[in-house]
Scaffold this motif. Structure first.
Motif, PDB file in Angstrom:
ATOM      1  N   MET A   1      28.506  41.370  13.927  1.00  0.00           N
ATOM      2  CA  MET A   1      29.013  40.173  13.283  1.00  0.00           C
ATOM      3  C   MET A   1      29.733  40.557  11.996  1.00  0.00           C
ATOM      4  N   GLU A   2      30.892  40.006  11.753  1.00  0.00           N
ATOM      5  CA  GLU A   2      31.661  40.350  10.568  1.00  0.00           C
ATOM      6  C   GLU A   2      31.042  39.728   9.331  1.00  0.00           C
ATOM      7  N   ASP A   3      31.150  40.446   8.205  1.00  0.00           N
ATOM      8  CA  ASP A   3      30.700  39.887   6.936  1.00  0.00           C
ATOM      9  C   ASP A   3      31.560  38.689   6.589  1.00  0.00           C
ATOM     10  N   LYS A   4      30.935  37.716   5.950  1.00  0.00           N
ATOM     11  CA  LYS A   4      31.671  36.533   5.522  1.00  0.00           C
ATOM     12  C   LYS A   4      32.687  36.928   4.465  1.00  0.00           C
ATOM     13  N   LYS A   5      33.910  36.470   4.606  1.00  0.00           N
ATOM     14  CA  LYS A   5      34.966  36.778   3.653  1.00  0.00           C
ATOM     15  C   LYS A   5      35.086  35.645   2.642  1.00  0.00           C
ATOM     16  N   TYR A   6      35.249  36.027   1.398  1.00  0.00           N
ATOM     17  CA  TYR A   6      35.399  35.047   0.338  1.00  0.00           C
ATOM     18  C   TYR A   6      36.822  35.096  -0.196  1.00  0.00           C
ATOM     19  N   GLU A   7      37.367  33.946  -0.407  1.00  0.00           N
ATOM     20  CA  GLU A   7      38.663  33.870  -1.047  1.00  0.00           C
ATOM     21  C   GLU A   7      38.481  34.031  -2.546  1.00  0.00           C
ATOM     22  N   THR A   8      39.273  34.889  -3.156  1.00  0.00           N
ATOM     23  CA  THR A   8      39.172  35.093  -4.591  1.00  0.00           C
ATOM     24  C   THR A   8      39.613  33.830  -5.330  1.00  0.00           C
ATOM     25  N   VAL A   9      38.783  33.436  -6.277  1.00  0.00           N
ATOM     26  CA  VAL A   9      39.078  32.275  -7.106  1.00  0.00           C
ATOM     27  C   VAL A   9      39.465  32.780  -8.477  1.00  0.00           C
ATOM     28  N   SER A  10      40.500  32.214  -9.078  1.00  0.00           N
ATOM     29  CA  SER A  10      40.916  32.659 -10.408  1.00  0.00           C
ATOM     30  C   SER A  10      41.480  31.486 -11.187  1.00  0.00           C
ATOM     31  N   GLY A  11      41.589  31.686 -12.500  1.00  0.00           N
ATOM     32  CA  GLY A  11      42.147  30.640 -13.347  1.00  0.00           C
ATOM     33  C   GLY A  11      42.051  31.020 -14.806  1.00  0.00           C
ATOM     34  N   GLU A  12      42.387  30.082 -15.670  1.00  0.00           N
ATOM     35  CA  GLU A  12      42.332  30.298 -17.105  1.00  0.00           C
ATOM     36  C   GLU A  12      41.081  29.639 -17.684  1.00  0.00           C
ATOM     37  N   CYS A  13      40.534  30.253 -18.721  1.00  0.00           N
ATOM     38  CA  CYS A  13      39.371  29.672 -19.405  1.00  0.00           C
ATOM     39  C   CYS A  13      39.499  29.854 -20.918  1.00  0.00           C
ATOM     40  N   GLY A  14      40.729  29.920 -21.389  1.00  0.00           N
ATOM     41  CA  GLY A  14      40.985  30.061 -22.813  1.00  0.00           C
ATOM     42  C   GLY A  14      42.413  30.504 -23.046  1.00  0.00           C
ATOM     43  N   ALA A  15      42.804  30.548 -24.309  1.00  0.00           N
ATOM     44  CA  ALA A  15      44.134  31.023 -24.672  1.00  0.00           C
ATOM     45  C   ALA A  15      44.166  32.537 -24.513  1.00  0.00           C
ATOM     46  N   GLY A  16      44.812  32.998 -23.466  1.00  0.00           N
ATOM     47  CA  GLY A  16      44.869  34.429 -23.205  1.00  0.00           C
ATOM     48  C   GLY A  16      43.648  34.972 -22.492  1.00  0.00           C
ATOM     49  N   VAL A  17      42.784  34.086 -21.956  1.00  0.00           N
ATOM     50  CA  VAL A  17      41.566  34.514 -21.260  1.00  0.00           C
ATOM     51  C   VAL A  17      41.592  33.950 -19.842  1.00  0.00           C
ATOM     52  N   VAL A  18      41.310  34.810 -18.872  1.00  0.00           N
ATOM     53  CA  VAL A  18      41.331  34.400 -17.466  1.00  0.00           C
ATOM     54  C   VAL A  18      40.021  34.813 -16.791  1.00  0.00           C
ATOM     55  N   PHE A  19      39.774  34.229 -15.613  1.00  0.00           N
ATOM     56  CA  PHE A  19      38.604  34.612 -14.840  1.00  0.00           C
ATOM     57  C   PHE A  19      38.992  34.832 -13.391  1.00  0.00           C
ATOM     58  N   THR A  20      38.226  35.678 -12.705  1.00  0.00           N
ATOM     59  CA  THR A  20      38.344  35.862 -11.265  1.00  0.00           C
ATOM     60  C   THR A  20      36.945  35.911 -10.675  1.00  0.00           C
ATOM     61  N   PHE A  21      36.799  35.385  -9.468  1.00  0.00           N
ATOM     62  CA  PHE A  21      35.517  35.386  -8.769  1.00  0.00           C
ATOM     63  C   PHE A  21      35.754  35.857  -7.346  1.00  0.00           C
ATOM     64  N   ASP A  22      34.983  36.869  -6.902  1.00  0.00           N
ATOM     65  CA  ASP A  22      35.227  37.477  -5.596  1.00  0.00           C
ATOM     66  C   ASP A  22      34.149  37.160  -4.567  1.00  0.00           C
ATOM     67  N   GLY A  23      33.292  36.219  -4.883  1.00  0.00           N
ATOM     68  CA  GLY A  23      32.207  35.882  -3.971  1.00  0.00           C
ATOM     69  C   GLY A  23      30.846  36.162  -4.530  1.00  0.00           C
ATOM     70  N   SER A  24      30.766  37.080  -5.514  1.00  0.00           N
ATOM     71  CA  SER A  24      29.493  37.364  -6.181  1.00  0.00           C
ATOM     72  C   SER A  24      29.660  37.711  -7.654  1.00  0.00           C
ATOM     73  N   VAL A  25      30.797  38.321  -8.006  1.00  0.00           N
ATOM     74  CA  VAL A  25      31.038  38.770  -9.375  1.00  0.00           C
ATOM     75  C   VAL A  25      32.072  37.871 -10.043  1.00  0.00           C
ATOM     76  N   LEU A  26      31.702  37.320 -11.192  1.00  0.00           N
ATOM     77  CA  LEU A  26      32.648  36.580 -12.022  1.00  0.00           C
ATOM     78  C   LEU A  26      33.080  37.492 -13.157  1.00  0.00           C
ATOM     79  N   ARG A  27      34.384  37.723 -13.255  1.00  0.00           N
ATOM     80  CA  ARG A  27      34.916  38.612 -14.278  1.00  0.00           C
ATOM     81  C   ARG A  27      35.793  37.797 -15.228  1.00  0.00           C
ATOM     82  N   VAL A  28      35.508  37.915 -16.525  1.00  0.00           N
ATOM     83  CA  VAL A  28      36.273  37.221 -17.551  1.00  0.00           C
ATOM     84  C   VAL A  28      36.978  38.276 -18.390  1.00  0.00           C
ATOM     85  N   SER A  29      38.294  38.131 -18.568  1.00  0.00           N
ATOM     86  CA  SER A  29      39.050  39.175 -19.256  1.00  0.00           C
ATOM     87  C   SER A  29      40.198  38.560 -20.031  1.00  0.00           C
ATOM     88  N   GLY A  30      40.819  39.402 -20.864  1.00  0.00           N
ATOM     89  CA  GLY A  30      41.968  38.960 -21.636  1.00  0.00           C
ATOM     90  C   GLY A  30      41.845  39.333 -23.097  1.00  0.00           C
TER      91      GLY A  30
END
Length: 210
Positions: free
Chosen positions: A1-30
């Motif tokens: 059975m194939e592993d469930k695939k997650y669509e990467t979610v991303s967006g802005e959360c501040g002036a010059g700050v962005v986030f990405t989510f890959d299904g388990s890890v939320l990364r905030v950068s900028g």
């Protein structure tokens, strides 16, 4: 059975700050300051709170917004980079699985109720740059028991203002502390003198005291 695939979610959360989510890890950068929110339910990643297994805040983020990560129920360990001088009000409130928090050198202020209602939180690693643990920062997080401070006991007593109330920071005040033996300035001086000695001396006499 194939592993469930997650669509990467991303967006802005501040002036010059962005986030990405890959299904388990939320990364905030900028390179900027996160937005402040009046409620954790209003953040752009509110719907992900129960799915985030790891939160990575990268160096360059200069402040953690109010209510930014409240209710992240699955994260167990947290590191805040030293670039984030201020941790906002209720920034990590109700992170009910959180056990350890490490604040990087450069963090100066832990805001009101920043770590409220984190019942499993036991270990804090605090930088010598810290200057204020604000009113009720750790309210209803009664199990904080071990704190490692990157400065000396004297520096803690003289430099860090811990807001006191009948319950707000009681666990922090009563925790077991470990400190550095010497100040960083003392260590730098002794290292410099050691380099001079290893190079054969420079004809001067040095007297160093703690």
């Amino acid at each position: 059975m194939e592993d469930k695939k997650y669509e990467t979610v991303s967006g802005e959360c501040g002036a010059g700050v962005v986030f990405t989510f890959d299904g388990s890890v939320l990364r905030v950068s900028g390179e900027g300051v996160m937005d402040n929110y009046t409620d954790p339910a209003l953040t752009p990643f509110a719907a992900l709170r129960d799915s985030v297994r790891e939160l990575i805040i990268e160096d360059g983020v200069r402040a953690i917004g109010n209510c930014a990560f409240g209710g992240f129920s699955a994260i167990t360990h947290l590191r805040v980079p030293g670039s984030a001088e201020i941790i906002g009000s209720r920034a990590f409130g109700e992170c009910r699985s959180l056990t350890t928090v490490t604040l990087g050198e450069g963090v100066r202020v832990i805001g009101p109720k920043a770590f409220e209602k984190c019942p499993k939180l036991r270990w804090l690693d605090l930088p010598s740059s810290l200057r204020a643990v604000d009113f009720k920062a750790f309210i209803k997080s009664e199990n904080v028991s071990e704190i490692r401070y990157a400065g000396t006991a004297v520096e803690w007593a003289r430099r860090v203002r811990v807001g006191r109330s009948s319950h707000g920071n009681a666990s922090v005040i009563g925790a077991h502390f470990s400190f550095r033996d010497n100040t960083r300035r003392y260590d730098a001086m002794t290292a410099h003198i050691g380099d001079i000695i290893r190079a054969g001396g420079d004809g001067s006499m040095y007297v160093v005291t703690p």
